[in-house]
Every structure is written in C-alpha cells, then in structure tokens.
Design a protein around this motif. Structure first.
Motif, PDB file in Angstrom:
ATOM      1  N   TRP A   1       3.831   7.461   3.389  1.00 21.16           N
ATOM      2  CA  TRP A   1       3.674   6.746   2.368  1.00 21.16           C
ATOM      3  C   TRP A   1       4.568   7.149   1.269  1.00 21.16           C
ATOM      4  O   TRP A   1       4.823   8.423   1.164  1.00 21.16           O
ATOM      5  CB  TRP A   1       2.186   6.437   2.134  1.00 21.16           C
ATOM      6  CG  TRP A   1       1.292   5.732   3.126  1.00 21.16           C
ATOM      7  CD1 TRP A   1       0.949   4.502   2.633  1.00 21.16           C
ATOM      8  CD2 TRP A   1       0.873   6.224   4.172  1.00 21.16           C
ATOM      9  NE1 TRP A   1       0.164   4.115   3.748  1.00 21.16           N
ATOM     10  CE2 TRP A   1       0.162   5.296   4.601  1.00 21.16           C
ATOM     11  CE3 TRP A   1       0.938   7.364   4.982  1.00 21.16           C
ATOM     12  CZ2 TRP A   1      -0.693   5.707   5.802  1.00 21.16           C
ATOM     13  CZ3 TRP A   1       0.129   7.764   6.066  1.00 21.16           C
ATOM     14  CH2 TRP A   1      -0.530   6.515   6.626  1.00 21.16           C
ATOM     15  N   ALA A   2       4.652   6.237   0.266  1.00 17.51           N
ATOM     16  CA  ALA A   2       5.657   6.648  -0.832  1.00 17.51           C
ATOM     17  C   ALA A   2       5.088   5.929  -1.972  1.00 17.51           C
ATOM     18  O   ALA A   2       4.646   4.779  -1.892  1.00 17.51           O
ATOM     19  CB  ALA A   2       7.206   6.477  -0.611  1.00 17.51           C
TER      20      ALA A   2
ATOM     21  N   PRO B   1       2.822   4.738 -15.729  1.00 18.39           N
ATOM     22  CA  PRO B   1       1.642   3.991 -15.376  1.00 18.39           C
ATOM     23  C   PRO B   1       1.632   3.381 -13.965  1.00 18.39           C
ATOM     24  O   PRO B   1       0.900   3.287 -13.317  1.00 18.39           O
ATOM     25  CB  PRO B   1       1.395   3.064 -16.565  1.00 18.39           C
ATOM     26  CG  PRO B   1       2.023   3.854 -17.792  1.00 18.39           C
ATOM     27  CD  PRO B   1       3.191   4.344 -17.278  1.00 18.39           C
ATOM     28  N   LEU B   2       2.912   2.703 -13.640  1.00 15.62           N
ATOM     29  CA  LEU B   2       3.416   1.898 -12.515  1.00 15.62           C
ATOM     30  C   LEU B   2       3.243   2.924 -11.419  1.00 15.62           C
ATOM     31  O   LEU B   2       2.811   2.682 -10.303  1.00 15.62           O
ATOM     32  CB  LEU B   2       4.618   1.360 -12.568  1.00 15.62           C
ATOM     33  CG  LEU B   2       5.175   0.453 -11.377  1.00 15.62           C
ATOM     34  CD1 LEU B   2       4.183  -0.716 -11.042  1.00 15.62           C
ATOM     35  CD2 LEU B   2       6.619   0.308 -11.578  1.00 15.62           C
ATOM     36  N   SER B   3       3.867   4.072 -11.572  1.00 15.21           N
ATOM     37  CA  SER B   3       3.873   5.059 -10.796  1.00 15.21           C
ATOM     38  C   SER B   3       2.536   5.692 -10.159  1.00 15.21           C
ATOM     39  O   SER B   3       2.094   6.015  -9.052  1.00 15.21           O
ATOM     40  CB  SER B   3       4.751   6.458 -10.953  1.00 15.21           C
ATOM     41  OG  SER B   3       5.953   6.028 -11.273  1.00 15.21           O
ATOM     42  N   MET B   4       1.608   5.636 -11.238  1.00 15.69           N
ATOM     43  CA  MET B   4       0.102   6.256 -11.241  1.00 15.69           C
ATOM     44  C   MET B   4      -0.597   5.038 -10.193  1.00 15.69           C
ATOM     45  O   MET B   4      -1.386   5.488  -9.442  1.00 15.69           O
ATOM     46  CB  MET B   4      -0.556   6.277 -12.463  1.00 15.69           C
ATOM     47  CG  MET B   4       0.006   7.495 -13.227  1.00 15.69           C
ATOM     48  SD  MET B   4      -0.611   7.647 -14.931  1.00 15.69           S
ATOM     49  CE  MET B   4      -2.190   7.491 -14.699  1.00 15.69           C
ATOM     50  N   GLY B   5      -0.291   3.743 -10.584  1.00 20.51           N
ATOM     51  CA  GLY B   5      -0.937   2.814  -9.757  1.00 20.51           C
ATOM     52  C   GLY B   5      -0.387   2.792  -8.291  1.00 20.51           C
ATOM     53  O   GLY B   5      -1.483   2.504  -7.326  1.00 20.51           O
ATOM     54  N   GLN B   6       0.904   2.863  -8.034  1.00 16.28           N
ATOM     55  CA  GLN B   6       1.263   3.221  -6.545  1.00 16.28           C
ATOM     56  C   GLN B   6       0.745   4.120  -6.137  1.00 16.28           C
ATOM     57  O   GLN B   6       0.376   4.023  -4.902  1.00 16.28           O
ATOM     58  CB  GLN B   6       2.875   3.030  -6.719  1.00 16.28           C
ATOM     59  CG  GLN B   6       3.463   1.714  -7.047  1.00 16.28           C
ATOM     60  CD  GLN B   6       5.016   1.977  -7.435  1.00 16.28           C
ATOM     61  OE1 GLN B   6       5.561   2.922  -7.427  1.00 16.28           O
ATOM     62  NE2 GLN B   6       5.758   0.786  -7.208  1.00 16.28           N
TER      63      GLN B   6
ATOM     64  N   GLY C   1      -2.654   6.696  -2.075  1.00 24.85           N
ATOM     65  CA  GLY C   1      -3.530   7.485  -1.699  1.00 24.85           C
ATOM     66  C   GLY C   1      -4.703   6.849  -0.871  1.00 24.85           C
ATOM     67  O   GLY C   1      -5.474   7.536   0.195  1.00 24.85           O
ATOM     68  N   ALA C   2      -5.253   5.588  -1.486  1.00 27.80           N
ATOM     69  CA  ALA C   2      -6.441   4.938  -0.766  1.00 27.80           C
ATOM     70  C   ALA C   2      -5.830   4.831   0.666  1.00 27.80           C
ATOM     71  O   ALA C   2      -6.810   4.653   1.804  1.00 27.80           O
ATOM     72  CB  ALA C   2      -6.743   3.892  -1.571  1.00 27.80           C
ATOM     73  N   ALA C   3      -4.708   4.229   0.866  1.00 25.23           N
ATOM     74  CA  ALA C   3      -4.396   3.744   2.040  1.00 25.23           C
ATOM     75  C   ALA C   3      -4.110   4.895   3.079  1.00 25.23           C
ATOM     76  O   ALA C   3      -4.374   4.891   4.090  1.00 25.23           O
ATOM     77  CB  ALA C   3      -2.908   3.132   2.142  1.00 25.23           C
ATOM     78  N   ILE C   4      -3.731   6.181   2.660  1.00 28.30           N
ATOM     79  CA  ILE C   4      -3.846   7.292   3.539  1.00 28.30           C
ATOM     80  C   ILE C   4      -5.152   7.675   3.834  1.00 28.30           C
ATOM     81  O   ILE C   4      -5.101   8.186   4.918  1.00 28.30           O
ATOM     82  CB  ILE C   4      -3.069   8.517   2.715  1.00 28.30           C
ATOM     83  CG1 ILE C   4      -1.533   8.012   2.457  1.00 28.30           C
ATOM     84  CG2 ILE C   4      -3.115   9.678   3.532  1.00 28.30           C
ATOM     85  CD1 ILE C   4      -0.812   8.767   1.366  1.00 28.30           C
ATOM     86  N   ASN C   5      -5.839   7.804   2.951  1.00 30.96           N
ATOM     87  CA  ASN C   5      -7.387   7.826   3.268  1.00 30.96           C
ATOM     88  C   ASN C   5      -7.751   7.115   4.378  1.00 30.96           C
ATOM     89  O   ASN C   5      -8.395   7.417   5.397  1.00 30.96           O
ATOM     90  CB  ASN C   5      -8.196   7.914   2.029  1.00 30.96           C
ATOM     91  CG  ASN C   5      -9.844   8.328   2.314  1.00 30.96           C
ATOM     92  OD1 ASN C   5      -9.769   9.531   2.897  1.00 30.96           O
ATOM     93  ND2 ASN C   5     -10.776   7.618   2.113  1.00 30.96           N
TER      94      ASN C   5
ATOM     95  N   LEU D   1       0.917  -1.029   0.109  1.00 29.83           N
ATOM     96  CA  LEU D   1       0.080  -0.094   0.029  1.00 29.83           C
ATOM     97  C   LEU D   1       0.820   1.429  -0.107  1.00 29.83           C
ATOM     98  O   LEU D   1       0.162   2.489   0.021  1.00 29.83           O
ATOM     99  CB  LEU D   1      -0.944   0.066   1.116  1.00 29.83           C
ATOM    100  CG  LEU D   1      -2.066  -1.215   1.168  1.00 29.83           C
ATOM    101  CD1 LEU D   1      -2.876  -1.146   2.685  1.00 29.83           C
ATOM    102  CD2 LEU D   1      -2.898  -1.240  -0.361  1.00 29.83           C
ATOM    103  N   GLY D   2       2.167   1.111   0.113  1.00 31.39           N
ATOM    104  CA  GLY D   2       3.227   2.199   0.009  1.00 31.39           C
ATOM    105  C   GLY D   2       3.439   2.864   1.218  1.00 31.39           C
ATOM    106  O   GLY D   2       4.070   3.788   1.389  1.00 31.39           O
ATOM    107  N   ALA D   3       3.320   2.088   2.412  1.00 33.38           N
ATOM    108  CA  ALA D   3       3.537   2.468   3.757  1.00 33.38           C
ATOM    109  C   ALA D   3       4.995   2.241   3.892  1.00 33.38           C
ATOM    110  O   ALA D   3       5.631   1.302   3.479  1.00 33.38           O
ATOM    111  CB  ALA D   3       2.667   1.636   4.773  1.00 33.38           C
TER     112      ALA D   3
END
Length: 96
Positions: free
Chosen positions: A56-57, A69-74, A79-83, A47-49
């Motif tokens: 998050w990153a 595209p990979l960066s956009m998905g990450q 963003g969802a995890a932060i929310n 989730l990028g934590a």
C-alpha cells in the motif's frame, strides 16, 4: 524580466508549475503500476492498494502535489486497509 524577443517586463512575483520528480527507485524491484500523471506516481485505489497484493502507498509517492493533511488522510486509510488485509489473512489461516 526580459523575454526572448528582448522586451523587458516589470514583475513583482513569478509563479511556476514545476513537474514533480519522484524518487521511486526503491520500489522499482516490485514492478508497481504507475499513474499517468505528472511525475508518474504510484497507482493506487481509494484505500492506497497498489498493483502488488501486499503493498500500500500514501503521500507524495501517490499524490505529488498533496500537502501534509492529505498525506495524513491517505496514510490513515492505507493503515486501515492493511489492518483489514492482515485480519482477513489471519482468519483464512485459522479456518484452514
């Protein structure tokens, strides 16, 4: 192209595999864990934590060889995890 032993070779193309040089000095004060990969990117979960509970990153700081595209998905997952983390913190505060 000429090799070190003096032998000349005709070439049409040359492909290289450079080691990425990430510029992460901005995050040094946070003491974030790094991955044991070329360029020493930030270590994150799916989730990028990062190793910091509120950071998050996504993108090239975690996947140096990644494309847009990979960066956009990450970024979307982070963003969802932060929310979710913010909602969870708000709920905990409301219950206290």
């Amino acid at each position: 192209m000429q090799t070190a032993d003096g032998v000349a070779h005709e070439i049409d193309a040359l492909f290289t595999a450079p080691v990425p040089q990430l510029q992460l000095a901005f995050a040094d004060g946070l003491g974030l864990a790094r991955a044991d990969q070329p360029g020493a990117p930030l270590a994150v979960d799916v989730l990028g934590a990062t190793s910091h509970p509120r950071v998050w990153a996504a993108g090239n700081v975690v996947a140096p060889y990644g494309n847009v595209p990979l960066s956009m998905g990450q970024g979307s997952m982070a963003g969802a995890a932060i929310n979710a983390a913010l909602v969870q913190a708000d709920a905990a505060d409301a219950m206290a």
